[in-house]
Motif scaffolding. Structure first.
Motif, PDB file in Angstrom:
ATOM      1  N   GLY A  58      -2.847   4.905   8.367  1.00 57.03           N
ATOM      2  CA  GLY A  58      -3.462   3.583   8.289  1.00 57.03           C
ATOM      3  C   GLY A  58      -4.720   3.514   7.452  1.00 57.03           C
ATOM      4  O   GLY A  58      -5.456   2.530   7.525  1.00 57.03           O
ATOM      5  N   ASN A  59      -4.996   4.538   6.651  1.00 54.37           N
ATOM      6  CA  ASN A  59      -6.246   4.500   5.908  1.00 54.37           C
ATOM      7  C   ASN A  59      -6.089   4.097   4.452  1.00 54.37           C
ATOM      8  O   ASN A  59      -7.049   4.131   3.684  1.00 54.37           O
ATOM      9  CB  ASN A  59      -6.944   5.859   5.991  1.00 54.37           C
ATOM     10  CG  ASN A  59      -6.130   6.966   5.342  1.00 54.37           C
ATOM     11  OD1 ASN A  59      -5.039   6.721   4.832  1.00 54.37           O
ATOM     12  ND2 ASN A  59      -6.635   8.172   5.371  1.00 54.37           N
ATOM     13  N   SER A  60      -4.889   3.712   4.060  1.00 50.53           N
ATOM     14  CA  SER A  60      -4.673   3.334   2.665  1.00 50.53           C
ATOM     15  C   SER A  60      -4.985   1.856   2.478  1.00 50.53           C
ATOM     16  O   SER A  60      -4.488   1.015   3.219  1.00 50.53           O
ATOM     17  CB  SER A  60      -3.228   3.614   2.269  1.00 50.53           C
ATOM     18  OG  SER A  60      -3.028   3.344   0.905  1.00 50.53           O
ATOM     19  N   PRO A  61      -5.839   1.505   1.502  1.00 44.23           N
ATOM     20  CA  PRO A  61      -6.192   0.098   1.321  1.00 44.23           C
ATOM     21  C   PRO A  61      -5.009  -0.729   0.840  1.00 44.23           C
ATOM     22  O   PRO A  61      -4.089  -0.222   0.198  1.00 44.23           O
ATOM     23  CB  PRO A  61      -7.301   0.140   0.269  1.00 44.23           C
ATOM     24  CG  PRO A  61      -7.109   1.421  -0.446  1.00 44.23           C
ATOM     25  CD  PRO A  61      -6.538   2.383   0.550  1.00 44.23           C
ATOM     26  N   LEU A  62      -5.060  -2.001   1.130  1.00 43.20           N
ATOM     27  CA  LEU A  62      -4.019  -2.930   0.712  1.00 43.20           C
ATOM     28  C   LEU A  62      -4.346  -3.530  -0.640  1.00 43.20           C
ATOM     29  O   LEU A  62      -5.505  -3.804  -0.965  1.00 43.20           O
ATOM     30  CB  LEU A  62      -3.885  -4.069   1.735  1.00 43.20           C
ATOM     31  CG  LEU A  62      -2.940  -3.848   2.917  1.00 43.20           C
ATOM     32  CD1 LEU A  62      -3.350  -2.636   3.725  1.00 43.20           C
ATOM     33  CD2 LEU A  62      -2.872  -5.096   3.777  1.00 43.20           C
ATOM     34  N   PHE A  67      -3.458  -6.841  -2.769  1.00 40.74           N
ATOM     35  CA  PHE A  67      -2.932  -8.175  -2.511  1.00 40.74           C
ATOM     36  C   PHE A  67      -2.429  -8.859  -3.779  1.00 40.74           C
ATOM     37  O   PHE A  67      -2.980  -8.673  -4.867  1.00 40.74           O
ATOM     38  CB  PHE A  67      -4.020  -9.053  -1.886  1.00 40.74           C
ATOM     39  CG  PHE A  67      -4.252  -8.794  -0.432  1.00 40.74           C
ATOM     40  CD1 PHE A  67      -5.124  -7.802  -0.025  1.00 40.74           C
ATOM     41  CD2 PHE A  67      -3.584  -9.530   0.527  1.00 40.74           C
ATOM     42  CE1 PHE A  67      -5.333  -7.546   1.326  1.00 40.74           C
ATOM     43  CE2 PHE A  67      -3.798  -9.293   1.882  1.00 40.74           C
ATOM     44  CZ  PHE A  67      -4.668  -8.304   2.282  1.00 40.74           C
ATOM     45  N   SER A  70       0.845  -1.188   0.000  1.00 36.98           N
ATOM     46  CA  SER A  70       0.000   0.000   0.000  1.00 36.98           C
ATOM     47  C   SER A  70       0.877   1.234   0.000  1.00 36.98           C
ATOM     48  O   SER A  70       2.058   1.179   0.333  1.00 36.98           O
ATOM     49  CB  SER A  70      -0.941   0.019   1.208  1.00 36.98           C
ATOM     50  OG  SER A  70      -0.236   0.323   2.395  1.00 36.98           O
ATOM     51  N   SER A  71       0.262   2.355  -0.377  1.00 32.27           N
ATOM     52  CA  SER A  71       0.981   3.615  -0.287  1.00 32.27           C
ATOM     53  C   SER A  71       0.971   4.064   1.162  1.00 32.27           C
ATOM     54  O   SER A  71       0.069   3.718   1.928  1.00 32.27           O
ATOM     55  CB  SER A  71       0.334   4.663  -1.193  1.00 32.27           C
ATOM     56  OG  SER A  71      -1.040   4.763  -0.910  1.00 32.27           O
TER      57      SER A  71
END
Lengths: 116, 113
Positions: A101-105, A107, A95-96
């Motif tokens: 902690g709000n940046s989506p992952l 996969f 993730s960026s």
């Protein structure tokens, strides 16, 4: 653009052997995660890298597990002296970095590890 | 430490019926909330997320989830499901200021014709 790439897609190994799993994150993503997905267990956090900071290794289940990230890009997860309970799908995500902690992952498709 | 509970490991429903997948988390601090979906033979992908503002968030394929702070829940709903919604759904939570994302055990949604 290219997504998160993991190799190999499948790995069968004998109990007691060492294995290396590779992850190529999305270009420009500074955060990289490893998770383990076992049947009925959901996703288990293993380790997290962010830039040049010390990794968060709090999820590694034993000292047989280690990971490194070279040059802030490619990561390798190593399992030494594999055991049958290590059999699972190992997922890498990137993730960026936002600092909150709000940046989506994003996969990869995972490496299915089978220890015989 | 943060933890996430998805109360149902499997949910079978008929096509065009409504569905709710439940998710509860443990921490009372400020959080970000996510639902991820894993379609058969595919990788995990983001379905929707709550970061701030309106407590009701929606996805492009008709799912919605509501953040309930008092009940520490983030249940996922859809008023009418399709066969194509068959997948495993994962709820995930991160504490604000922390990058670590904690996942629930997953709920397998099966749609019967």
């Amino acid at each position: 653009g290219a997504g998160v790439s993991q190799s190999p897609s499948n790995k069968v190994t004998e109990k007691g052997k060492d294995v290396e799993l590779r992850c190529d994150p999305i270009s420009g993503h500074t955060a990289l995660y490893w998770y383990r997905q076992s049947l009925g267990q959901g996703l288990e956090f293993l380790i997290y890298f962010q830039g040049n900071s010390a990794p968060d290794k709090s999820g590694l289940p034993s000292d047989r597990f280690s990971a490194e990230r070279t040059g802030g890009s490619v990561s390798t997860l190593t399992i030494q002296r594999t055991q049958q309970e290590d059999s699972a799908v190992y997922l890498c995500a990137s993730s960026s970095w936002t600092g909150t902690g709000n940046s989506p992952l994003h996969f990869g498709n995972g490496t299915r590890l089978t220890v015989t | 430490a943060q933890s996430v509970t998805q109360l149902d490991s499997q949910v079978p429903v008929f096509e065009e019926a409504p569905v709710e997948l439940r998710c509860n988390y443990s921490s009372s601090v400020s959080v970000y909330l996510f639902w991820y979906v894993q379609y058969p033979n595919q990788g995990l992908q983001l379905l929707l997320k709550y970061l701030s503002g309106s407590t009701l968030v929606e996805s492009i394929n008709g799912f919605e989830a509501e953040f309930n702070k008092s009940q520490t829940s983030f249940h996922l709903r859809k008023p009418s499901v399709h066969i194509s919604d068959t997948a495993e759904y994962f709820c995930a939570v991160s504490d604000k200021g922390a990058q670590k994302l904690v996942f629930g055990q997953g709920t397998r949604l099966t749609i019967n014709p």
